[in-house]
Design a protein around this motif. Structure first.
Motif, PDB file in Angstrom:
ATOM      1  N   THR A   8       0.701  -1.138  -0.069  1.00  0.00           N
ATOM      2  CA  THR A   8      -0.035  -0.030   0.014  1.00  0.00           C
ATOM      3  C   THR A   8       0.936   1.203   0.054  1.00  0.00           C
ATOM      4  O   THR A   8       2.031   1.341   0.193  1.00  0.00           O
ATOM      5  N   ARG A   9       0.324   2.396  -0.195  1.00  0.00           N
ATOM      6  CA  ARG A   9       1.017   3.621  -0.107  1.00  0.00           C
ATOM      7  C   ARG A   9       0.007   4.520   0.880  1.00  0.00           C
ATOM      8  O   ARG A   9      -1.092   4.433   0.840  1.00  0.00           O
ATOM      9  N   ILE A  10       1.067   5.248   1.634  1.00  0.00           N
ATOM     10  CA  ILE A  10       0.348   6.257   2.658  1.00  0.00           C
ATOM     11  C   ILE A  10      -0.273   7.355   2.012  1.00  0.00           C
ATOM     12  O   ILE A  10       0.536   8.020   1.423  1.00  0.00           O
ATOM     13  N   THR A  28      -1.000   0.264  -3.802  1.00  0.00           N
ATOM     14  CA  THR A  28      -0.415   0.762  -4.756  1.00  0.00           C
ATOM     15  C   THR A  28      -0.799   0.476  -6.280  1.00  0.00           C
ATOM     16  O   THR A  28      -0.686   1.553  -7.115  1.00  0.00           O
ATOM     17  N   ASP A  29      -1.442  -0.670  -6.609  1.00  0.00           N
ATOM     18  CA  ASP A  29      -1.783  -0.824  -7.919  1.00  0.00           C
ATOM     19  C   ASP A  29      -3.223  -0.400  -7.953  1.00  0.00           C
ATOM     20  O   ASP A  29      -3.930  -0.564  -9.212  1.00  0.00           O
ATOM     21  N   LYS A  94       3.804  -2.243   3.629  1.00  0.00           N
ATOM     22  CA  LYS A  94       3.240  -3.650   3.320  1.00  0.00           C
ATOM     23  C   LYS A  94       2.424  -4.176   4.420  1.00  0.00           C
ATOM     24  O   LYS A  94       2.652  -3.779   5.895  1.00  0.00           O
ATOM     25  N   ILE A  95       1.314  -4.553   4.192  1.00  0.00           N
ATOM     26  CA  ILE A  95       0.419  -5.083   5.176  1.00  0.00           C
ATOM     27  C   ILE A  95      -0.092  -6.529   4.981  1.00  0.00           C
ATOM     28  O   ILE A  95       0.013  -6.978   3.859  1.00  0.00           O
ATOM     29  N   HIS A  96      -0.735  -7.150   6.001  1.00  0.00           N
ATOM     30  CA  HIS A  96      -1.241  -8.307   5.782  1.00  0.00           C
ATOM     31  C   HIS A  96      -2.651  -8.348   6.367  1.00  0.00           C
ATOM     32  O   HIS A  96      -2.795  -7.508   7.226  1.00  0.00           O
ATOM     33  N   GLY A  97      -3.623  -8.892   5.932  1.00  0.00           N
ATOM     34  CA  GLY A  97      -4.938  -9.009   6.612  1.00  0.00           C
ATOM     35  C   GLY A  97      -6.094  -8.469   5.830  1.00  0.00           C
ATOM     36  O   GLY A  97      -5.814  -8.802   4.513  1.00  0.00           O
TER      37      GLY A  97
END
Ligand code: FES
Length: 319
Positions: A8-10, A28-29, A94-97
């Motif tokens: 992701t992007r902040i 990001t995509d 980067k994240i999970h969940g």
């Protein structure tokens, strides 16, 4: 760790109270993010093996961004300090969940939502969900000062008289009288709370011997281990192979499994996130996590292998 992280992007980082900053994340995509419900958290990968869990506080109907809020704890374990000092709008994360071990049961007729400090994040989404369903609820937000109440104006605008703020200003005498609050409820009431360990204990104490008050909670940190807990060695059996492994007094089941080549997803390694859950086929676990509620622990169907131990000489795991 087996599932693929989402990059992701902040897109925004803004202060929403003293020491609390909210971060908006977009893939990001540009794709939609996985759906979630009130009470869900994501695992945030901060580098150097630092993984932290943060509750989502954006509207679940909005699938193109997530929002989390982070309390800066300079003397904490490093996650919030990294978030506040190192990350800014435009950075990738980067994240999970998401994962949800704090689901709101909508079958009740009366709800009390109790949030302490940064614990407002899962609770505010529960309030939204109850409001949308037309269920009676009151949200009590407990903070030291108004400046420390995150999302204060949004809460006032959104929930009106259904939200009450309680500021202690550091004076124990000004704290909300929980026992009185619970005693005022004249029907079975579901309490959902997230806050400090001290607040949780106060709520559990106040609800004791009040059978109409059902407390559901989420912890920020690992649950305290009972004074009489012992950490004796035991065996685990791997159901698929019949392999038997010894878990020593100073080892965790997770360490033993990983040493034997089993791939187990882990995000927190302290019983908070639920990622290391394994089905339990035989034996009785000594649950030491903050993920399962009392009923789930009593069922003995699953356990968190990062922190739980055994009450029987052997546990048979569905691996
Ligand atoms: S790794 Fe988070 S509960 Fe075990």
């Amino acid at each position: 760790m087996s599932s693929q992280p989402i990059t992701t992007r902040i897109t925004a980082a803004e202060d929403v109270a003293g020491q609390i900053r909210a971060y908006t994340l977009e893939a990001t995509d540009g794709s939609e993010l996985p759906d979630f419900s009130a009470g869900a958290h994501i695992d945030v990968l901060l580098g150097n093996d630092l993984i932290r869990q943060y509750s989502l506080c954006s509207d679940p109907a909005e699938r193109h961004h997530y929002r989390i809020a982070v309390l800066h704890e300079p003397d904490g374990r490093g996650g919030s300090d990294y978030m506040h000092r190192q990350l800014k709008a435009g950075d990738e994360l980067k994240i999970h969940g998401p994962r949800n071990h704090f689901e709101l049961d909508m079958s009740g007729d009366n709800y009390l939502l109790l949030a302490g400090g940064i614990g407002i994040t899962p609770i505010m989404l529960m309030a939204l969900q109850l409001q949308a369903a037309g269920k009676p609820f009151t949200l009590h937000y407990l903070c030291r000062t108004p400046e420390q109440a995150a999302f204060r104006h949004w809460l006032e605008e959104t929930f009106g008289s259904a939200v009450e703020f309680h500021y202690s200003y550091g004076d124990a005498a000004k704290r909300l009288d929980l026992r009185a609050l619970f005693s005022l409820q004249n029907q079975p009431t579901r309490v959902y709370t997230c806050g400090s360990e001290g607040l949780l204990q106060a709520i559990l104490d106040a609800a004791e011997s009040l059978p109409d008050i059902e407390v559901n909670f989420e912890r920020f940190s690992a649950a305290p281990v009972a004074d009489d807990a012992v950490s004796e060695a035991f065996e685990i059996e791997i159901a698929s192979s019949g392999e038997t492994l010894q878990v020593g007094e100073a080892q965790t089941i997770l360490e033993v499994l990983q040493d034997a080549g089993h791939e187990i997803e882990t995000m927190c390694k302290e019983g908070l996130c639920g990622s290391c859950e394994v089905d339990l086929l035989e034996g009785e676990a000594d649950h030491r996590d903050s993920v399962l509620n009392d009923a789930e622990k009593a069922e003995q169907n699953v356990l968190m292998v990062c922190c739980s131990r055994a009450r029987t000489p052997r546990l048979k795991l569905d691996l």
